[in-house]
Design a protein around this motif. Structure first.
Motif, PDB file in Angstrom:
ATOM      1  N   UNK A 221       0.702  -1.300   0.132  1.00 36.30           N
ATOM      2  CA  UNK A 221       0.030  -0.155   0.081  1.00 36.30           C
ATOM      3  C   UNK A 221       1.029   1.267  -0.051  1.00 36.30           C
ATOM      4  N   UNK A 222       1.827   1.221   0.793  1.00 43.23           N
ATOM      5  CA  UNK A 222       2.660   2.493   0.992  1.00 43.23           C
ATOM      6  C   UNK A 222       3.696   2.508  -0.309  1.00 43.23           C
ATOM      7  N   UNK A 223       3.995   1.455  -0.909  1.00 43.33           N
ATOM      8  CA  UNK A 223       4.857   1.518  -2.085  1.00 43.33           C
ATOM      9  C   UNK A 223       4.024   1.949  -3.329  1.00 43.33           C
ATOM     10  N   UNK A 224       2.611   1.709  -3.161  1.00 45.17           N
ATOM     11  CA  UNK A 224       1.830   2.112  -4.410  1.00 45.17           C
ATOM     12  C   UNK A 224       1.756   3.509  -4.293  1.00 45.17           C
ATOM     13  N   UNK A 225       1.592   4.311  -3.102  1.00 42.70           N
ATOM     14  CA  UNK A 225       1.515   5.634  -2.790  1.00 42.70           C
ATOM     15  C   UNK A 225       2.576   6.404  -3.063  1.00 42.70           C
ATOM     16  N   UNK A 226       3.684   5.911  -2.649  1.00 45.30           N
ATOM     17  CA  UNK A 226       5.004   6.619  -3.207  1.00 45.30           C
ATOM     18  C   UNK A 226       5.200   6.530  -4.492  1.00 45.30           C
ATOM     19  N   UNK A 227       5.029   5.549  -5.356  1.00 46.94           N
ATOM     20  CA  UNK A 227       5.141   5.179  -6.654  1.00 46.94           C
ATOM     21  C   UNK A 227       4.308   6.510  -7.381  1.00 46.94           C
ATOM     22  N   UNK A 228       3.150   6.239  -6.876  1.00 47.69           N
ATOM     23  CA  UNK A 228       2.036   7.319  -7.705  1.00 47.69           C
ATOM     24  C   UNK A 228       2.484   8.653  -7.497  1.00 47.69           C
ATOM     25  N   UNK A 229       3.053   8.997  -6.464  1.00 54.71           N
ATOM     26  CA  UNK A 229       3.314  10.296  -6.220  1.00 54.71           C
ATOM     27  C   UNK A 229       4.436  10.868  -7.056  1.00 54.71           C
ATOM     28  N   UNK A 230       5.698   9.661  -7.256  1.00 51.28           N
ATOM     29  CA  UNK A 230       6.762   9.863  -7.899  1.00 51.28           C
ATOM     30  C   UNK A 230       6.403  10.237  -9.655  1.00 51.28           C
ATOM     31  N   UNK A 231       5.327   9.459  -9.963  1.00 45.24           N
ATOM     32  CA  UNK A 231       5.112   9.360 -11.414  1.00 45.24           C
ATOM     33  C   UNK A 231       3.907  10.569 -11.764  1.00 45.24           C
ATOM     34  N   UNK A 232       3.200  10.852 -10.870  1.00 41.21           N
ATOM     35  CA  UNK A 232       2.245  11.796 -10.839  1.00 41.21           C
ATOM     36  C   UNK A 232       0.936  11.469 -11.825  1.00 41.21           C
ATOM     37  N   UNK A 233       0.940  10.389 -11.857  1.00 42.38           N
ATOM     38  CA  UNK A 233      -0.244   9.526 -12.894  1.00 42.38           C
ATOM     39  C   UNK A 233      -1.518   9.514 -11.887  1.00 42.38           C
ATOM     40  N   UNK A 234      -2.662   9.828 -12.349  1.00 41.75           N
ATOM     41  CA  UNK A 234      -4.026   9.727 -11.786  1.00 41.75           C
ATOM     42  C   UNK A 234      -4.239   8.248 -11.597  1.00 41.75           C
TER      43      UNK A 234
END
Length: 378
Positions: free
Chosen positions: A191-204
C-alpha cells in the motif's frame, strides 16, 4: 499575502476554478432492469489516488469498466482531460487497467510481459527497451526479467502487472482490487509502495476496493458507493470522522449508533433523548427541529472510562463487559449497557501489561464528549 498563501494550499477539489482531469457526468448503466450505476456524477483531479469503495454488487467495478471502455453507459458522458471518451473503444483511450488477476501471459517472460503493450502501440524498439528497463528498475524487479509468471510469488506478479500498466505512460491508471491476491503483511507494505510510486510518477490512479483499510491508507479521496449510487465523496479523514449518513458510518470502521429524537437545542449543541433511555448532548451545526428522529454515531476509540457514578447521565452509560478482544496495540471491549444496547469501546495499550484493563462481567461506566460523534438524519 495571507489570502494568497491560503489559496495555494487549497486541494484541487476545494478550488472551484480547478478543472477535473476525469469528469463523470450523470452516468447510468443498466443491465435489463438492474441499475448497476445509477446517475453518477464525479470529478477526479490530476494526480489523485482516488478509491471507489463499497461492498460487492454496489457498482464500483462496473463504473471502473465504464472508465476503461469495456462497458458503455446507457446514458451520461465521460471526459478525460477535457476530451469526451464515452464512445471511444478501450484501445484508443489514454487509460490502462490493472486487473485483479493481473492477467499476465504465462508463456512470456517478465520482460516480454512489460513490453507487450508497447509493441501493440508500435513504439520504436529502442524506446521500448528504455521504458521496460525504467519500469523494471522502478519496481525493483530487474533481476526477475527472464522469469515466467509461474516462477514468481504473488507480490512479484503484482509488480510485473503494475510495470506493464505503467510502461505505456497512461494518463489514467485503473486498478481493480490491485492488492486482493496478496497476504496481509505484503498487502500492507505494498500500500505504501503504491502511494510513493504514484506520487513520483504523477499519474492519476483510480482504484476499486472493498477493503476499508486499503482505501483509507492509499487515497487522497474516497467515494463510498451503494446500490449503484455514490453516498459520499471526501478525504479519508472526513469520511471517517464526519460520515454524512448511517450507511457510510457503518461501512467505514467500527461505530456505535444511538437512535433517538431531538428534544432541545442549545447553541451549536442538541439534546437527544436516546432510545436506550439516556440523554445525549452532541454538537451539530445542522438545524434539527424538535422531535426529529436522529442517529448519533460515535467511534469506539472516542469513548472513555468514566470516573463518575455508575448511573446513566448525559453522554454516559453503564453496563457490563461482555466480550474482550486483545489485539496487541489496542483492546476492544463490548459492553452490554443497562438499556440492552451493545456498545464497543477501544482502549490503547500504552503500557505493557499481563492483564486486561477490564475483565469479563465487570461493571463499568463509559462516557464521551459532545464533539466525539456526529448527528445523522439519514
Amino acid at each position: 499575502m495571507a489570502v494568497s498563501n491560503e489559496r495555494r494550499l487549497l486541494e484541487p477539489w476545494q478550488d472551484p476554478k480547478a478543472p477535473p482531469y476525469l469528469r463523470i457526468d450523470r452516468v447510468t448503466k443498466t443491465f435489463g432492469d438492474l441499475y448497476a450505476v445509477d446517475d453518477v456524477s464525479l470529478n477526479i483531479f490530476k494526480g489523485e489516488f482516488f478509491s471507489l469503495l463499497g461492498s460487492s454488487g454496489c457498482g464500483k467495478s462496473t463504473l471502473l469498466r465504464l472508465l476503461a471502455g469495456f462497458e458503455y453507459p446507457t446514458s451520461g458522458r465521460i471526459y478525460i482531460d477535457g476530451v469526451d471518451v464515452t464512445d471511444v473503444p478501450p484501445y484508443a483511450r489514454p487509460v490502462n487497467m490493472m486487473f485483479q488477476s493481473y492477467a499476465l501471459f504465462p508463456h512470456m517472460t517478465v520482460e516480454q510481459n512489460v513490453e507487450f503493450g508497447l509493441k501493440q502501440d508500435r513504439v520504436a524498439k529502442k524506446e521500448r527497451q528504455e521504458r521496460v528497463g525504467e519500469m523494471l528498475d522502478l519496481l525493483k524487479i530487474m533481476e526477475l526479467r527472464k522469469r515466467r509468471p509461474d516462477q514468481l510469488s504473488g507480490g512479484q506478479r503484482q509488480r510485473v502487472a503494475l510495470a506493464r500498466s505503467l510502461a505505456r505512460h497512461p494518463k489514467l491508471l485503473l486498478l481493480d482490487e490491485p492488492l486482493g491476491a496478496l497476504d496481509k503483511r505484503l498487502r500492507e507494505s505494498t500500500q505504501f509502495e503504491l502511494v510513493n510510486l504514484q506520487e513520483r510518477l504523477g499519474i492519476t490512479f483510480v482504484t476499486v476496493t472493498h477493503d476499508q483499510e486499503e482505501a483509507m491508507t492509499m487515497s487522497t479521496r474516497i467515494a463510498v458507493m451503494d446500490a449503484g449510487q455514490i453516498m459520499q465523496v471526501d478525504t479519508p479523514t472526513a469520511i471517517y470522522e464526519f460520515p454524512n449518513c448511517r450507511l457510510t458510518a457503518e461501512f467505514i470502521g467500527s461505530v456505535n449508533l444511538f437512535e433517538g429524537k431531538v428534544m432541545e437545542r442549545e447553541g451549536d449543541q442538541v439534546l437527544i433523548e436516546a432510545r436506550h433511555g439516556g440523554i445525549l448532548r452532541m454538537r451539530s451545526l445542522h438545524p434539527h427541529p424538535l422531535g426529529t428522529p436522529v442517529t448519533v454515531a460515535i467511534r469506539p476509540e472516542k469513548m472513555r472510562l468514566s470516573d463518575g457514578p455508575a448511573e446513566d447521565g448525559v453522554n454516559r452509560l453503564s453496563g457490563v463487559v461482555e466480550d474482550i478482544a486483545y489485539l496487541g496495540d489496542v483492546s476492544i471491549y463490548r459492553i452490554r449497557a443497562n438499556g440492552g444496547q451493545l456498545v464497543e469501546m477501544t482502549l490503547t495499550n500504552i503500557q505493557p501489561r499481563t492483564e486486561q484493563a477490564l475483565t469479563w462481567e465487570q461493571d463499568v461506566s463509559v462516557e464521551w464528549s459532545p464533539t466525539s460523534g456526529v448527528v445523522l438524519t439519514e
